[in-house]
Design an enzyme around this catalytic site. Structure first.
Site, mmCIF file in Angstrom:
data_model
loop_
_atom_site.group_PDB
_atom_site.id
_atom_site.type_symbol
_atom_site.label_atom_id
_atom_site.label_comp_id
_atom_site.label_asym_id
_atom_site.label_seq_id
_atom_site.Cartn_x
_atom_site.Cartn_y
_atom_site.Cartn_z
ATOM 1 C CE1 TYR A 155 -16.870 44.651 48.327
ATOM 2 C CE2 TYR A 155 -18.929 44.457 49.542
ATOM 3 C CZ TYR A 155 -17.597 44.116 49.374
ATOM 4 O OH TYR A 155 -17.013 43.235 50.243
HETATM 5 N N1 LIG Z 1 -13.463 43.382 55.455
HETATM 6 C C1 LIG Z 1 -14.760 43.293 55.264
HETATM 7 O O1 LIG Z 1 -15.531 43.946 55.944
HETATM 8 C C2 LIG Z 1 -15.337 42.380 54.245
HETATM 9 C C3 LIG Z 1 -14.591 41.929 53.193
HETATM 10 N N2 LIG Z 1 -15.155 41.108 52.259
HETATM 11 C C4 LIG Z 1 -14.388 40.635 51.124
HETATM 12 O O2 LIG Z 1 -13.278 39.899 51.596
HETATM 13 C C5 LIG Z 1 -12.210 39.977 50.664
HETATM 14 C C6 LIG Z 1 -10.946 40.385 51.386
HETATM 15 O O3 LIG Z 1 -11.127 41.674 51.929
HETATM 16 P P1 LIG Z 1 -10.240 42.225 53.135
HETATM 17 O O4 LIG Z 1 -9.263 41.217 53.541
HETATM 18 O O5 LIG Z 1 -11.176 42.776 54.110
HETATM 19 O O6 LIG Z 1 -9.538 43.463 52.396
HETATM 20 P P2 LIG Z 1 -8.000 43.887 52.344
HETATM 21 O O7 LIG Z 1 -7.989 45.186 51.627
HETATM 22 O O8 LIG Z 1 -7.394 43.794 53.693
HETATM 23 O O9 LIG Z 1 -7.343 42.746 51.425
HETATM 24 C C7 LIG Z 1 -7.653 42.635 50.069
HETATM 25 C C8 LIG Z 1 -6.385 42.299 49.312
HETATM 26 O O10 LIG Z 1 -6.719 42.175 47.925
HETATM 27 C C9 LIG Z 1 -5.669 42.739 47.171
HETATM 28 N N3 LIG Z 1 -6.139 43.143 45.856
HETATM 29 C C10 LIG Z 1 -6.967 44.172 45.538
HETATM 30 N N4 LIG Z 1 -7.116 44.278 44.218
HETATM 31 C C11 LIG Z 1 -6.350 43.290 43.662
HETATM 32 C C12 LIG Z 1 -6.080 42.897 42.322
HETATM 33 N N5 LIG Z 1 -6.597 43.563 41.278
HETATM 34 N N6 LIG Z 1 -5.270 41.831 42.119
HETATM 35 C C13 LIG Z 1 -4.728 41.185 43.166
HETATM 36 N N7 LIG Z 1 -4.943 41.521 44.453
HETATM 37 C C14 LIG Z 1 -5.740 42.561 44.696
HETATM 38 C C15 LIG Z 1 -5.221 43.936 48.006
HETATM 39 O O11 LIG Z 1 -3.914 44.372 47.658
HETATM 40 C C16 LIG Z 1 -5.312 43.395 49.423
HETATM 41 O O12 LIG Z 1 -4.099 42.850 49.860
HETATM 42 C C17 LIG Z 1 -12.658 40.969 49.585
HETATM 43 O O13 LIG Z 1 -13.129 40.244 48.469
HETATM 44 C C18 LIG Z 1 -13.792 41.719 50.267
HETATM 45 O O14 LIG Z 1 -14.710 42.228 49.337
HETATM 46 C C19 LIG Z 1 -16.449 40.699 52.360
HETATM 47 C C20 LIG Z 1 -17.230 41.121 53.374
HETATM 48 C C21 LIG Z 1 -16.737 41.973 54.415
HETATM 49 C C1 LIG Z 2 -20.998 44.418 54.377
HETATM 50 C C2 LIG Z 2 -19.775 45.008 53.829
HETATM 51 N N1 LIG Z 2 -18.622 44.708 54.413
HETATM 52 C C3 LIG Z 2 -17.479 45.220 53.956
HETATM 53 C C4 LIG Z 2 -17.486 46.044 52.910
HETATM 54 C C5 LIG Z 2 -18.644 46.369 52.327
HETATM 55 C C6 LIG Z 2 -19.825 45.843 52.754
HETATM 56 O O1 LIG Z 2 -20.958 46.130 52.143
HETATM 57 C C7 LIG Z 2 -18.368 47.278 51.278
HETATM 58 O O2 LIG Z 2 -19.135 47.822 50.546
HETATM 59 O O3 LIG Z 2 -17.026 47.484 51.217
HETATM 60 C C8 LIG Z 2 -16.401 46.697 52.249
#
Ligand SMILES: NC(=O)C1=CN([C@@H]2O[C@H](COP(=O)(O)OP(=O)(O)OC[C@H]3O[C@@H](n4cnc5c(N)ncnc54)[C@H](O)[C@@H]3O)[C@@H](O)[C@H]2O)C=CC1
Ligand SMILES: Cc1ncc2c(c1O)C(=O)OC2
Length: 248
Positions: A155
């Site tokens: 990641y």
């Molecule tokens: N929640 C956290 O703590 C953090 C999240 N992020 C990043 O923020 C972004 C959003 O994460 P969240 O909203 O927290 O997660 P989430 O799991 O709530 O939403 C992510 C969405 O992406 C969709 N998704 C996954 N793989 C896919 C694919 N191959 N094609 C199309 N859609 C796909 C999922 O179905 C889901 O609806 C991600 O890139 C994550 O890495 C970054 C830092 C912290």
């Molecule tokens: C900082 C931080 N926030 C959310 C996520 C990660 C992370 O490293 C991770 O590895 O999966 C979700």
């Protein structure tokens, strides 16, 4: 809530079915934009689209399928008369394990979705923005891409790649009225945490000087400005949302 004028603008939000992407979509709709939510989770996508009302539409798109991504971008550009905004939020965390025990297939899955998917999505949207000489792109990276987190090397590597790709693309497009930036959130309580070990989540929380998780609305607030017309100078940059963890 501060208001930004996004009337008559079209935004694509990948990963828009839930979490950070959905919060951003809601904020952009509240600012007057039309949004196209792209996701691979049909039930969550349908619920999100219904919640956002008439300004929202959706496409089931797997961001790892470059051809499907290109078709989806063309479809949105045609039906909406262009693409003004891209917020790329789709992503996964991957499993927690030390690097020397990390399953190579899991490593490839994380890099494929989080890094290669970011390439496919940006690659598909940029030509429409170039043609219009206008665009605002925000790629959702992570604090993990700056600092690294133990037991989540895939990641961290993918998100570090997203940051570097954003810097390169921003420079490529700097002579256009196109801004390409990334944000680096600390942990927010969304479904992405389901894959992770509780002790890993505790570790991430312990590293946040604010002493709490990020709220998804706080991410949406920063992104609302980044995608607005007012963000006319800053590009190829990384905006911190880590509650004090990173000071660079
Ligand atoms: N929640 C956290 O703590 C953090 C999240 N992020 C990043 O923020 C972004 C959003 O994460 P969240 O909203 O927290 O997660 P989430 O799991 O709530 O939403 C992510 C969405 O992406 C969709 N998704 C996954 N793989 C896919 C694919 N191959 N094609 C199309 N859609 C796909 C999922 O179905 C889901 O609806 C991600 O890139 C994550 O890495 C970054 C830092 C912290
Ligand atoms: C900082 C931080 N926030 C959310 C996520 C990660 C992370 O490293 C991770 O590895 O999966 C979700």
């Amino acid at each position: 809530m501060n208001s930004y004028d996004l009337h008559n603008q079209t935004a694509i939000i990948t990963g828009g079915a839930q979490g950070i992407g959905l919060a951003i979509a809601a904020r952009l709709v509240a600012s007057g934009a039309r949004v196209s939510l792209w996701d691979i989770d049909p039930p969550a996508l349908a619920a999100a689209t219904a919640r956002l009302g008439d300004a929202a539409s959706s496409l089931v798109v797997d961001i790892v399928d470059g051809d499907a991504v290109a078709r989806a971008a063309a479809e949105v550009a045609q039906s909406h008369g262009g693409i003004d905004i891209l917020v790329h939020s789709a992503g996964i965390a991957g499993k927690n394990a030390p690097l020397d025990e990390y399953d190579p297939a899991e490593w490839r899955r994380v890099i494929d979705i989080d890094l290669n998917g970011t390439f496919y999505v940006n690659r598909a949207v940029v030509p429409f923005m170039k043609a219009a000489n206008y665009g605002r792109i925000v790629n959702i990276a992570s604090i993990a891409g700056k600092e690294g987190n133990p037991n989540a090397a895939a990641y961290a590597a993918a998100k570090g790649g997203v940051i570097a790709m954003t810097k390169a693309l921003g420079k490529e497009l700097a002579k256009y009225d196109i801004a390409v930036n990334a944000i680096t959130p600390a942990t927010a309580k969304t479904r992405i945490l389901d894959e992770l070990k509780p002790e890993f989540i505790d570790y991430m929380l312990s590293r946040i000087p604010r002493g709490r998780f990020l709220e998804v609305e706080e991410a949406a607030s920063m992104v609302a400005w980044l995608v607005s017309r007012e963000n006319s100078f800053t590009t190829a940059s990384v905006f911190d949302l880590s509650g004090g963890r990173a000071t660079y």
